[in-house]
Design an enzyme around this catalytic site. Structure first.
Site, mmCIF file in Angstrom:
data_model
loop_
_atom_site.group_PDB
_atom_site.id
_atom_site.type_symbol
_atom_site.label_atom_id
_atom_site.label_comp_id
_atom_site.label_asym_id
_atom_site.label_seq_id
_atom_site.Cartn_x
_atom_site.Cartn_y
_atom_site.Cartn_z
ATOM 1 N N SER A 45 0.687 -0.766 0.015
ATOM 2 C CA SER A 45 0.410 0.089 0.188
ATOM 3 C C SER A 45 0.888 1.385 0.043
ATOM 4 C CB SER A 45 -1.131 -0.056 1.621
ATOM 5 O OG SER A 45 -0.691 -0.029 2.475
ATOM 6 N N GLU A 46 2.103 1.108 0.360
ATOM 7 C CA GLU A 46 3.356 2.832 0.821
ATOM 8 C C GLU A 46 4.443 1.877 0.531
ATOM 9 O OE1 GLU A 46 -1.098 4.416 1.199
ATOM 10 O OE2 GLU A 46 0.292 2.765 2.726
ATOM 11 N N THR A 47 5.060 2.578 0.139
ATOM 12 C CA THR A 47 6.209 2.463 0.742
ATOM 13 C C THR A 47 7.472 3.296 0.392
ATOM 14 O OG1 THR A 47 6.875 0.638 -1.198
ATOM 15 C CG2 THR A 47 8.970 1.534 -0.732
#
Length: 298
Positions: A45-47
């Protein structure tokens, strides 16, 4: 070339669960477009991308698989937990620079706490309220009595919606297209839907988060949404607490139980001045990602 990307589960509940985020060190090597391609390849979902900063201890940029966002709670916790475990933090008090300003970070043992702004509340107009309820397949009868759905912002905007029954929130089948439309119209990250019913002992609320606008149908822990929820519970539902424990991820189709702790700083006027949301991070794995550097970086 190939790079190694550690995957860190943030806001773990005990020694399991949590929300995974990729962490890329020395990100100054990469252009904006390359960071976006890396985040898409990582597929979480996020990096988080870590670079040097002249204003804070580190610069942090956050990318979903489809676009950059201003803040990400679980990726912040993942990053600082990882840096501490690798001996890369000099002090328990740290800071991050993001695209919209500076934030303080406090380390307590293996837990990291990130600063958020004082809350801003905005009531939904009737058409937007009805659209939000329709997108979740619920009616006003399903809402917690006295809990008016609202837009709440402590750095990112979420619509916070309280549902009376745990079975109802667990069985939600959202219309993600409608949620995305409303999120675009109101400039939201997404919806943070919560209940008091059916949560674990010692937990103040259980929540689910839907953010299809950013390519996230549902994620298991959201520090930048748990903060607004804690503010909502105190200022809109008259809780006198200054510390809240929010669980998330347990009601997902594939459960990944997570715990977010939120601490509010309350002024002499009884208004929230700022807050810190935090939890623990655990290294899950290291993956390899193929990336082609820009010519001037080769």
């Amino acid at each position: 070339m190939k790079i190694e990307v550690p995957v860190i589960s943030a806001f773990v509940d005990g020694n399991s669960g949590g929300n995974p985020a990729g962490v890329v060190l020395h990100a100054e090597r990469f252009s904006h477009a390359e960071k976006q391609r890396i985040a898409a390849a990582v597929g979480l979902s996020e990096t988080a991308f870590v670079s040097p900063s002249d204003a804070a201890d580190i610069k942090l940029e956050f990318f979903t698989p489809t676009q950059q966002i201003a803040h990400c709670g679980h990726a912040t916790i993942a990053t600082f937990s990882f840096l501490q475990q690798k001996g890369l933090l000099a002090n328990d008090r740290s800071s991050k620079e993001t695209i919209d300003g500076l934030r303080s970070i406090i380390m307590e043992g293996k837990a990291a706490y990130m600063e958020q702004r004082a809350p801003r509340f905005e009531a939904l107009n009737e058409p937007d309220l009805q659209a939000a309820l329709l997108s979740l397949g619920i009616t006003t009868d399903d809402l917690i009595e006295g809990a008016e759905p609202m837009l709440v912002n402590t750095g990112n905007s979420f619509v916070v919606i309280g549902i009376r029954d745990g079975s109802t929130i667990k069985g939600l089948e959202p219309d993600f297209g409608l949620i995305e439309q409303l999120s675009e119209a109101l400039d939201l990250i997404g919806f943070y839907v919560f209940s008091f019913d059916g949560v674990g002992e010692g937990r103040d609320a259980g929540a689910r988060m839907f953010a299809p606008r950013y390519g996230i149908l549902e994620e298991s822990a959201t520090g930048m949404a748990a903060g607004p929820l804690a503010c909502y519970l105190r200022e809109r539902l008259a809780s006198q607490k200054q510390e809240f424990t929010i669980e998330q991820g347990r009601w997902m189709a594939e459960p990944s139980p997570s715990v977010v702790n939120v601490r509010l700083t309350v002024g002499t006027d009884n208004r929230i001045e700022n807050l810190y949301a935090g939890g623990r991070g655990a290294i899950r794995e290291v993956i390899e990602v193929e990336v082609n550097p820009s010519p001037d970086l080769m």
